[in-house]
Scaffold this active site. Structure first.
Site, PDB file in Angstrom:
ATOM      1  CB  THR A 167       3.071  78.781 156.154  1.00  0.00           C
ATOM      2  OG1 THR A 167       2.448  78.634 154.898  1.00  0.00           O
ATOM      3  CG2 THR A 167       3.867  77.535 156.491  1.00  0.00           C
ATOM      4  NE  ARG A 195       0.123  75.554 146.043  1.00  0.00           N
ATOM      5  CZ  ARG A 195       0.657  76.083 147.135  1.00  0.00           C
ATOM      6  NH1 ARG A 195       0.311  75.621 148.332  1.00  0.00           N
ATOM      7  NH2 ARG A 195       1.536  77.057 147.052  1.00  0.00           N
ATOM      8  CB  VAL A 196       1.937  69.747 147.305  1.00  0.00           C
ATOM      9  CG1 VAL A 196       2.952  69.741 148.441  1.00  0.00           C
ATOM     10  CG2 VAL A 196       0.908  68.645 147.527  1.00  0.00           C
ATOM     11  N   GLY A 197       2.498  73.002 148.093  1.00  0.00           N
ATOM     12  CA  GLY A 197       3.472  74.087 148.046  1.00  0.00           C
ATOM     13  C   GLY A 197       4.802  73.668 148.641  1.00  0.00           C
ATOM     14  CG  ASP A 198       6.719  76.616 150.934  1.00  0.00           C
ATOM     15  OD1 ASP A 198       5.556  76.944 150.631  1.00  0.00           O
ATOM     16  OD2 ASP A 198       7.239  76.911 152.034  1.00  0.00           O
ATOM     17  CB  THR A 218       6.008  81.751 156.222  1.00  0.00           C
ATOM     18  OG1 THR A 218       4.662  82.037 155.849  1.00  0.00           O
ATOM     19  CG2 THR A 218       6.666  83.025 156.718  1.00  0.00           C
ATOM     20  N   GLY A 219       5.596  81.952 153.073  1.00  0.00           N
ATOM     21  CA  GLY A 219       5.467  82.775 151.869  1.00  0.00           C
ATOM     22  C   GLY A 219       4.853  81.978 150.747  1.00  0.00           C
ATOM     23  N   GLY A 221       4.502  79.473 148.122  1.00  0.00           N
ATOM     24  CA  GLY A 221       5.192  78.200 147.935  1.00  0.00           C
ATOM     25  C   GLY A 221       5.824  78.016 146.576  1.00  0.00           C
TER      26      GLY A 221
HETATM   27  N1  GLY Z   1       3.882  78.499 152.036  1.00  0.00           N
HETATM   28  C1  GLY Z   1       2.704  77.750 151.950  1.00  0.00           C
HETATM   29  C2  GLY Z   1       2.268  77.403 150.606  1.00  0.00           C
HETATM   30  O1  GLY Z   1       2.527  78.111 149.659  1.00  0.00           O
HETATM   31  O2  GLY Z   1       1.631  76.386 150.476  1.00  0.00           O
END
Ligand code: GLY
Length: 299
Positions: A167, A195-198, A218-219, A221
């Site tokens: 990211t 799927r949606v992350g952070d 970053t990391g 999510g």
């Molecule tokens: N940090 C990006 C994700 O997990 O989607």
């Protein structure tokens, strides 16, 4: 008048030696694009958007073209940009036909009363305001197609990449004391469609508040969302911790509570720059006092 500063990250993960150079160069190009705007009196929002666009257009990173593919073999992109002056933000999630999702997120911030638009709705909005909708295949590159096939044929595990990844993010402080933060991602490999992350979640992927500072994360999510990592860094700043302490404490908290690892870049309201990561490596670049610094930080 404030002294402008900008920092970018190109992901925090186990960056293999052969990719180190591309990561450093990519971060440098991005931070210099943002710096060009800031040094001429431009806004932190413009600088963050421009820096992130450069990284979205660079297939080195998991953002824009070259991102990881989902289970169905498509790229689905998420991005967020936040204005520390107004606490206004714009974000998009799960878009497949947008070359630069950070620019669409900026338009959500500026032209709508909403914060987050997803999938088809986000793309309809993009079309309405004049964005070109690209062919989803234009975001796919050979490297990622090969990775997708390896995962599909069970020669690679998607979770091998879950400790971090690429990211991208940027945080800037402009001459007027305004702070902006933004992030953009293709998410994790072989993710479920939808799927949606952070990244597009305000307070998780990024946060900016002129009273304290700006943060981009970053990391993994699913870990970052559980502790609202970026807002947690801001909360530590508000309690008087330094940029480095705040980033370290928030990432340690995330690891303690979830076992998740990641990286943080941060600028406080006085223009102090900090970064920290709990992954093996993190790519970064920043400009302070007009001088460029960059590298791969190793734990
Ligand atoms: N940090 C990006 C994700 O997990 O989607």
């Amino acid at each position: 008048m404030n002294r402008p500063v900008i920092i970018v990250h190109g992901g925090a993960w186990d960056i293999p030696d052969e990719f180190v150079d591309a990561h450093i160069k990519g971060c440098e190009r991005a931070v210099l694009a943002g710096w060009d705007i800031l040094k001429n009196g431009g806004s932190a929002l413009d600088a963050v958007e421009e820096a992130i666009k450069v990284m979205e257009d660079d297939p080195t990173f998991d953002a824009g073209i070259g991102s990881f593919l989902n289970e169905e073999g498509f790229v689905e992109l998420d991005a967020l940009i936040m204005d520390g002056a107004s606490l206004n933000a714009g974000a998009v999630a799960g878009v497949r036909r947008i070359k630069n999702p950070i620019s669409l997120a900026r338009k959500v911030l500026e032209l709508t009363s909403h914060i987050l638009l997803i999938g088809e709705g986000a793309e309809k909005f993009a079309k309405k305001i004049g964005f070109t909708l690209i062919d989803p295949k234009d975001l796919i590159i050979e490297r990622e197609l090969k990775r997708w096939l390896m995962i599909k044929e069970k020669k690679l595990k998607p979770q091998d990449f879950f400790s971090g990844r690429e990211t991208v993010g940027a945080v800037a402080l402009d001459v007027n004391g305004n702070i902006a933060a933004g992030v953009s991602t293709g998410g994790i490999p072989f993710k479920m469609p939808g799927r949606v992350g952070d990244t597009p979640i305000i307070g998780a992927g990024a946060y900016a508040d002129n009273s304290y500072g700006g943060v981009a994360a970053t990391g993994y999510g699913e870990a970052i969302m559980r502790v609202l990592l970026s807002k947690t860094v801001i909360d530590y700043l508000s309690r008087g911790f330094s940029v480095s302490e705040a980033a370290k404490k928030a990432l340690e908290l995330m690891y303690r509570k979830t076992g998740g690892r990641g990286g943080i870049i941060v600028i406080d309201k006085n223009g102090n720059i900090g970064y920290y990561h709990t992954t093996t490596r993190m790519a970064f670049a920043y400009v302070i006092n007009g001088r460029l610094r960059s590298g791969i930080k190793v734990t």
